[in-house]
Structure formats: structure tokens, C-alpha cells
Design an enzyme around this catalytic site. Structure first.
Site, PDB file in Angstrom:
ATOM      1  N   ASP A  22      -3.280 -11.924  -2.482  1.00  0.00           N
ATOM      2  CA  ASP A  22      -2.685 -10.695  -3.030  1.00  0.00           C
ATOM      3  C   ASP A  22      -3.760  -9.611  -3.059  1.00  0.00           C
ATOM      4  OD1 ASP A  22      -1.381  -8.751  -4.469  1.00  0.00           O
ATOM      5  OD2 ASP A  22      -0.950 -10.001  -6.204  1.00  0.00           O
ATOM      6  N   ASP A 117       1.852  -6.540   0.164  1.00  0.00           N
ATOM      7  CA  ASP A 117       0.436  -6.900  -0.033  1.00  0.00           C
ATOM      8  C   ASP A 117       0.244  -8.337  -0.505  1.00  0.00           C
ATOM      9  OD1 ASP A 117       1.399  -6.554  -2.631  1.00  0.00           O
ATOM     10  OD2 ASP A 117      -0.572  -5.976  -3.365  1.00  0.00           O
ATOM     11  N   GLU A 118       1.223  -9.193  -0.272  1.00  0.00           N
ATOM     12  CA  GLU A 118       1.107 -10.593  -0.689  1.00  0.00           C
ATOM     13  C   GLU A 118       1.598 -11.503   0.443  1.00  0.00           C
ATOM     14  OE1 GLU A 118       2.507 -11.159  -5.139  1.00  0.00           O
ATOM     15  OE2 GLU A 118       3.757  -9.715  -4.088  1.00  0.00           O
TER      16      GLU A 118
END
Ligand SMILES: [Mg+2]
Length: 226
Positions: A22, A117-118
Site C-alpha cells: 500500500d 495504490d494497493e
């Protein structure tokens, strides 16, 4: 405070794990890649038409600025607070997200993007191999893209998410955490945060054809991955 170890590391030999990578404060971190002046100071990214804060740097959070705060309430005190506001640039964030996933694909054979974003990855190895792999991924994303990340590893997606949370909250972990290294008393505390977390548990999140072990070694770490 607790060390990254388990009572019997061999108990983890050959076991399957899931890692969650993350990016920290993704929009702010993406802006910082192209504007180093934004580093080490409070930064907020604003929504369309610069209405309100949709991302905050750690320094901005430390000022007590809440997510969603309207910019008009902050503008007057920005100079005094050394606070910088950036208009959101979703094209940039999309491109950085693509690069983020691309680097991860060099680190693990199976990568399932979960959000901008993960990403979840499947990993396998001993405790020390898992920690080395996590540090390698973190270092590589910083070196290649300038993106700071935390890496959490556990036997399920939920435990990977909780480990990621621990890695983010506890500075002494250096941004990486394996759930099995977290003492029982701290696990309870982390589990109590579950209702406020987003976490997808659906196997459908994995790419098709990903259910079989590929059983091969990562080029860079020597750790067995899948
Ligand atoms: Mg993030």
C-alpha cells in the site's frame, strides 16, 4: 514494541502467505515525485475545483487537518502552517499506479490490484525470507519510483491488511510486518480496528488462472513465490 520474529520460525517453512503493498499517502507521494520541495512538509491534495482535502501527508495529518476539510477553511492559515495545497491530477496518479503495479509484477509472479495504490501478492517462504522480500519490494519501489510503501504479510487478505496497518502505524517496524510476528496482545488491538477498514476478501479479486501454484523463485530475492 515487538521484534519481527516468531517462537519457531521453521513452523512457517513452505507456508503460503498473502502480501498487501500500500502506497503511503498516495496522491501526495505521487506529487512529491515530481516536486521535491513538497517533501518533509505538510501537503494536501484537493478535490476537483480545489474544494476539499482528499489526501494528506503525514505532516498535514499531524497538524490535525481532517480528511475532507474544505480548503477555504485552511487557506488563511496555510502560510503560517507551511502548508502546501496541490490540485488533484488524476492522470498523473493513474500513470504512477500503472508503474507501481509494473514494479510489483517484477517482484512476484501473481499480483492482484485492489485499488489505485494497493495490491495483493501471493508469497511463500520462511519468516526471514518473507521479511527480506518485503524489504526488497519496499526498497525497489522507493528506488525506481520514489513511492514510499508499507508491506503487510499474513495468511489471509484480512491479516495482510492488518499487518499493513501495523507496519504503517509502528515506526520501529520499518514499514514491513508479518502477522505471525505480532504478539497476541497486539493482535487483539489490531483486530479491533477491523470495522473501520476496507478489505476485499473475494477470491474473485485474483486474476484468472491464479489459483495454481507456480512454485518458482523470484529473480531478485531467492524467496519462493507464487
Ligand atoms: Mg495508500
Amino acid at each position: 514494541m515487538y521484534p519481527q520474529r516468531v517462537a519457531d520460525p521453521t513452523a512457517l517453512e513452505g507456508r503460503d502467505f498473502i502480501g498487501l503493498i500500500d502506497v503511503n499517502s498516495f496522491y501526495v507521494s505521487a506529487e512529491r515525485v515530481f516536486d521535491p520541495k513538497l517533501r518533509d512538509r505538510p501537503v494536501v491534495v484537493l478535490s476537483n475545483n480545489d474544494g476539499c482535502c482528499v489526501a494528506l501527508s503525514r505532516e498535514a495529518k499531524a497538524l490535525g487537518i481532517p480528511m475532507g476539510e474544505p480548503w477555504f477553511k485552511l487557506a488563511a492559515s496555510a502560510e503560517r502552517l507551511n502548508l502546501v495545497a496541490k490540485s488533484s491530477n488524476y492522470e498523473l496518479y493513474g500513470q504512477m499506479s500503472d508503474r507501481f503495479i509494473s514494479v510489483l509484477q517484477d517482484c512476484a509472479p501473481e499480483v492482484a490490484q485492489y485499488s489505485i495504490d494497493e495490491a495483493f501478492v501471493k508469497v511463500r517462504g520462511t519468516m526471514s525470507e518473507l521479511l527480506s522480500w518485503a524489504k526488497m519490494v519496499k526498497d525497489r519501489l522507493w528506488k525506481h519510483l520514489g513511492l514510499p510503501v508499507c508491506v503487510g504479510i499474513g495468511r489471509t487478505k484480512v491479516l495482510a491488511k492488518l499487518s499493513n496497518r501495523a507496519a504503517k502505524k509502528l515506526d520501529h517496524l520499518g514499514g514491513v510486518c508479518v502477522w505471525e510476528s505480532v504478539p497476541e496482545r497486539h493482535r487483539e488491538q489490531l483486530l479491533s480496528t477491523l470495522p473501520s477498514m476496507r478489505c476485499g476478501g473475494s477470491p474473485a479479486a485474483w486474476p484468472s488462472g491464479s489459483t495454481q501454484w507456480a512454485s518458482r523463485r523470484s529473480n531478485s530475492s531467492g524467496m519462493l513465490t507464487r
